[in-house]
Scaffold this active site. Structure first.
Site, mmCIF file in Angstrom:
data_model
loop_
_atom_site.group_PDB
_atom_site.id
_atom_site.type_symbol
_atom_site.label_atom_id
_atom_site.label_comp_id
_atom_site.label_asym_id
_atom_site.label_seq_id
_atom_site.Cartn_x
_atom_site.Cartn_y
_atom_site.Cartn_z
ATOM 1 N N LYS A 123 -131.816 -110.663 -14.927
ATOM 2 C CA LYS A 123 -130.541 -110.202 -14.363
ATOM 3 C C LYS A 123 -130.144 -111.110 -13.221
ATOM 4 O O LYS A 123 -131.002 -111.749 -12.602
ATOM 5 C CB LYS A 123 -130.686 -108.769 -13.825
ATOM 6 C CG LYS A 123 -129.376 -108.018 -13.763
ATOM 7 C CD LYS A 123 -128.943 -107.504 -15.132
ATOM 8 C CE LYS A 123 -127.600 -106.823 -15.086
ATOM 9 N NZ LYS A 123 -127.315 -106.119 -16.361
ATOM 10 N N ASN A 126 -114.827 -102.014 -19.075
ATOM 11 C CA ASN A 126 -115.117 -102.436 -20.455
ATOM 12 C C ASN A 126 -115.836 -101.328 -21.233
ATOM 13 O O ASN A 126 -115.335 -100.844 -22.249
ATOM 14 C CB ASN A 126 -115.972 -103.721 -20.401
ATOM 15 C CG ASN A 126 -116.487 -104.120 -21.769
ATOM 16 O OD1 ASN A 126 -117.263 -103.399 -22.381
ATOM 17 N ND2 ASN A 126 -116.047 -105.253 -22.271
ATOM 18 N N SER A 132 -125.101 -109.356 -27.991
ATOM 19 C CA SER A 132 -125.375 -110.626 -27.300
ATOM 20 C C SER A 132 -126.435 -111.410 -28.068
ATOM 21 O O SER A 132 -126.359 -112.642 -28.187
ATOM 22 C CB SER A 132 -125.873 -110.367 -25.877
ATOM 23 O OG SER A 132 -124.792 -110.221 -24.999
ATOM 24 N N THR A 140 -120.947 -102.532 -26.083
ATOM 25 C CA THR A 140 -121.677 -101.564 -25.259
ATOM 26 C C THR A 140 -121.140 -100.159 -25.524
ATOM 27 O O THR A 140 -121.910 -99.217 -25.782
ATOM 28 C CB THR A 140 -121.564 -101.948 -23.770
ATOM 29 O OG1 THR A 140 -122.086 -103.269 -23.626
ATOM 30 C CG2 THR A 140 -122.341 -100.997 -22.883
ATOM 31 N N LYS A 199 -133.138 -112.056 -20.738
ATOM 32 C CA LYS A 199 -131.727 -111.845 -21.060
ATOM 33 C C LYS A 199 -131.180 -110.789 -20.126
ATOM 34 O O LYS A 199 -131.832 -109.762 -19.913
ATOM 35 C CB LYS A 199 -131.671 -111.332 -22.521
ATOM 36 C CG LYS A 199 -130.288 -111.089 -23.041
ATOM 37 C CD LYS A 199 -129.737 -112.331 -23.694
ATOM 38 C CE LYS A 199 -128.266 -112.249 -23.995
ATOM 39 N NZ LYS A 199 -127.406 -112.463 -22.828
ATOM 40 N N LYS A 243 -134.983 -102.410 -22.290
ATOM 41 C CA LYS A 243 -133.846 -102.245 -23.208
ATOM 42 C C LYS A 243 -134.015 -103.135 -24.444
ATOM 43 O O LYS A 243 -133.802 -102.707 -25.574
ATOM 44 C CB LYS A 243 -132.553 -102.606 -22.470
ATOM 45 C CG LYS A 243 -131.311 -102.124 -23.157
ATOM 46 C CD LYS A 243 -130.069 -102.536 -22.387
ATOM 47 C CE LYS A 243 -130.042 -101.943 -20.992
ATOM 48 N NZ LYS A 243 -128.822 -102.338 -20.248
HETATM 49 P P1 NAD Z 1 -116.437 -103.120 -15.547
HETATM 50 O O1 NAD Z 1 -116.440 -103.933 -14.325
HETATM 51 O O2 NAD Z 1 -115.641 -103.568 -16.732
HETATM 52 O O3 NAD Z 1 -115.960 -101.633 -15.229
HETATM 53 C C1 NAD Z 1 -116.530 -100.840 -14.237
HETATM 54 C C2 NAD Z 1 -115.616 -99.631 -14.047
HETATM 55 O O4 NAD Z 1 -116.237 -98.719 -13.150
HETATM 56 C C3 NAD Z 1 -114.259 -99.969 -13.461
HETATM 57 O O5 NAD Z 1 -113.274 -99.168 -14.090
HETATM 58 C C4 NAD Z 1 -114.393 -99.547 -11.992
HETATM 59 O O6 NAD Z 1 -113.152 -99.216 -11.409
HETATM 60 C C5 NAD Z 1 -115.275 -98.337 -12.165
HETATM 61 N N1 NAD Z 1 -115.980 -97.919 -10.965
HETATM 62 C C6 NAD Z 1 -116.619 -98.675 -10.035
HETATM 63 N N2 NAD Z 1 -117.133 -97.879 -9.087
HETATM 64 C C7 NAD Z 1 -116.826 -96.605 -9.440
HETATM 65 C C8 NAD Z 1 -117.095 -95.335 -8.890
HETATM 66 N N3 NAD Z 1 -117.795 -95.202 -7.759
HETATM 67 N N4 NAD Z 1 -116.637 -94.241 -9.544
HETATM 68 C C9 NAD Z 1 -115.939 -94.360 -10.687
HETATM 69 N N5 NAD Z 1 -115.654 -95.523 -11.258
HETATM 70 C C10 NAD Z 1 -116.095 -96.628 -10.641
HETATM 71 O O7 NAD Z 1 -117.973 -102.931 -15.921
HETATM 72 P P2 NAD Z 1 -118.619 -102.603 -17.319
HETATM 73 O O8 NAD Z 1 -118.981 -103.883 -17.970
HETATM 74 O O9 NAD Z 1 -117.809 -101.583 -18.038
HETATM 75 O O10 NAD Z 1 -119.992 -101.945 -16.832
HETATM 76 C C11 NAD Z 1 -120.064 -100.576 -16.447
HETATM 77 C C12 NAD Z 1 -121.519 -100.156 -16.413
HETATM 78 O O11 NAD Z 1 -122.093 -100.376 -17.708
HETATM 79 C C13 NAD Z 1 -122.401 -100.929 -15.418
HETATM 80 O O12 NAD Z 1 -123.385 -100.060 -14.918
HETATM 81 C C14 NAD Z 1 -123.053 -101.983 -16.294
HETATM 82 O O13 NAD Z 1 -124.277 -102.424 -15.754
HETATM 83 C C15 NAD Z 1 -123.243 -101.185 -17.568
HETATM 84 N N6 NAD Z 1 -123.389 -102.032 -18.742
HETATM 85 C C16 NAD Z 1 -122.370 -102.854 -19.148
HETATM 86 C C17 NAD Z 1 -122.563 -103.655 -20.268
HETATM 87 C C18 NAD Z 1 -121.488 -104.552 -20.802
HETATM 88 O O14 NAD Z 1 -121.706 -105.191 -21.838
HETATM 89 N N7 NAD Z 1 -120.318 -104.593 -20.197
HETATM 90 C C19 NAD Z 1 -123.794 -103.640 -20.964
HETATM 91 C C20 NAD Z 1 -124.788 -102.762 -20.533
HETATM 92 C C21 NAD Z 1 -124.575 -101.974 -19.410
#
Ligand code: NAD
Length: 449
Positions: A107, A222, A374, A191, A71, A95
């Site tokens: 992934k 998000n 999920s 998350t 997953k 995780k």
């Molecule tokens: P997203 O694409 O919705 O948002 C990412 C955000 O980070 C955006 O606001 C973008 O502008 C910002 N960003 C990118 N580069 C940046 C930088 N250098 N400095 C500051 N901000 C920056 O992504 P998301 O789903 O919120 O995921 C964010 C993190 O959380 C990732 O590392 C992802 O792997 C992790 N994550 C997400 C989920 C999920 O369910 N969405 C689950 C587990 C982990």
């Protein structure tokens, strides 16, 4: 192989070795976990709107499936590389074990600056990726989800494409879908909510009052938006937030619902990505403007480097990996880091932070709310029976609070940092699963029951 990429996977493996010191683990279990089970590299030809053809590179990695189907999310980003995807798949194995759900780690990623694509190009790329990996994924083998720059709409396209290929509607092949296409209530904020439940557990342990806690959040997508929203509603002072273009700081605390509302205004109906940054002026929309609307209504404009080094109580990296490294770890002033992003702190930085007595709530626990819901989505899709949002929140809170307490207790018992405790906790579960199939100890000719 990029240097950054190769380091990130080696860095991930280092965490396995430090946890192994605290677990009665078979050497062959560790050996198995050092390598992904399978790696698929694909080329995705996409017809662009101007008639030209572009070929994008993508990957899907399955790390370990002993505890269940693999997953993990699909990332669209220009910096995607195979080593990064392997590291992310490895983290997913741990995780899923941390929260005790019956999945292994996988992934995927596509090398693309997806913000440069039109909506139709993005749909063609998303469907094209699934066309290439359809034999590799499935509800019983490998189940993708959203990650950086992929969202519910993209998951909907991908589920639809997989169903077309199989000639069978298959919602359980992918999670994080729109509710209307079999998504789960409570998945969108899962998350951020999982991280929030971790912070509520910390609140109990530390006995602090939310209004006394100053928080900075890097990444306002998000995960970052939802954790900010939930903490702000509880009275926490979110003094800084940022996205890839820039950030905002206000000592008295930002008006988070207003910042979210402005950021959301960058979406037109059905757009996939927002064009607005938190640092854009709410009055004229300009990126560089520093008028009174920023200073008084929102806050002062800061850059991402400044945000990380602010004088705050809690830092929440919620953007990308490798943000806190040996170069800036010594400058971190927050006493607590809650890793909502995957891998935001490198192992070198970990050592410096431990010396500075910084408590790091590790990614494999802090952002596990997403994969947990999920899992709920997958269960609901297979059962064809859908739960209320309050059921989802209650079940999620129970799992995250239970595992947080177990890991926090283990950290104190074995006198280590919280990351090593989380890996130890997960490794115990993975080791039990692998060992229950028999290892060399069992198969040795001299073995006696
Ligand atoms: P997203 O694409 O919705 O948002 C990412 C955000 O980070 C955006 O606001 C973008 O502008 C910002 N960003 C990118 N580069 C940046 C930088 N250098 N400095 C500051 N901000 C920056 O992504 P998301 O789903 O919120 O995921 C964010 C993190 O959380 C990732 O590392 C992802 O792997 C992790 N994550 C997400 C989920 C999920 O369910 N969405 C689950 C587990 C982990």
């Amino acid at each position: 192989m990029s240097d950054q990429g190769s380091n990130i996977f080696l860095d991930a493996i280092k965490r396995l070795d430090s946890a192994a010191k605290h677990v009665d683990v078979d050497a062959e279990v560790l050996e198995r976990l050092r390598y992904p089970k399978s790696i698929l590299q694909v080329s995705i030809p996409v017809r662009m709107d101007d008639g030209s053809l572009k070929v994008f590179q993508g990957y899907r990695v399955r790390h370990d499936d002993t505890r269940g189907p693999t997953k993990g999310g699909i990332r669209f980003h220009p910096d995607v590389c195979i080593e990064e995807v392997q590291a992310l798949a490895f983290w997913m194995t741990f995780k899923c074990a941390v929260v005790g759900i019956p999945f292994g780690g996988g992934k995927g990623g596509v090398i693309v600056d997806s913000k440069q694509l039109s909506r139709m190009e993005l749909e063609r790329l998303s469907r094209g990726f699934i066309g290439q990996v359809a034999d590799f994924i499935g509800p019983e083998t490998d189940i993708p989800a959203p990650d950086l720059y992929t969202n519910a709409m993209i998951m909907g396209w991908m589920m639809n494409e997989y169903s077309n290929i199989r000639r069978q509607r298959t919602p359980a092949v992918i999670t994080g879908k729109p509710i209307e296409l079999g998504g789960s209530l409570g998945r969108a904020d899962a998350t951020g909510r999982g991280a929030y439940y971790c912070i509520k557990q910390l609140e109990k342990v530390k006995g602090w009052l939310p209004q006394d806690v100053r928080v900075a959040v890097q990444g306002f997508g998000n995960a970052g938006q939802h954790v900010s929203r939930l903490l702000h509603a509880d009275g926490y002072r979110i003094v800084a937030v940022s996205d890839s273009k820039g950030g905002l700081y206000k000592k008295a605390g930002l008006d988070i619902p207003r910042v979210i509302e402005l950021k959301q205004q960058g979406y037109s109906i059905r757009d996939v990505y927002t064009t607005r940054s938190v640092s854009d002026c709410p009055k004229c929309g300009c990126e560089k403007c520093k008028c009174e609307h920023h200073q008084d209504v929102l806050g002062e404009i800061i850059d991402n480097k400044t945000l990380l080094e602010l004088d705050v109580d809690m830092l929440i990296p919620a953007a990308m990996e490798n943000q806190i490294t040996a170069d800036n770890a010594g400058k971190i002033r927050a006493g607590i880091i809650v890793e909502v992003a995957n891998g935001p702190v490198t192992s070198d930085a970990d050592q410096i932070l431990t010396q500075q007595d910084v408590l790091v709530v590790p990614d494999i626990l802090a952002n596990a709310g997403g994969v947990t819901v999920s899992y709920f989505e997958w269960v609901q899709n297979r059962a064809g029976y859908y739960w209320d949002e309050s059921d989802i929140h209650e079940k999620l809170q129970r799992i995250i609070s239970r595992e947080f307490s177990a890991i926090y207790g283990l950290m104190n018992n074995i006198q280590t940092d919280m990351r090593t405790a989380a890996y130890t906790h997960a490794l115990n579960r993975i080791n039990d699963a692998i060992r229950s199939q028999g290892t060399s100890l069992y198969f040795s000719p001299t073995h006696k029951d």
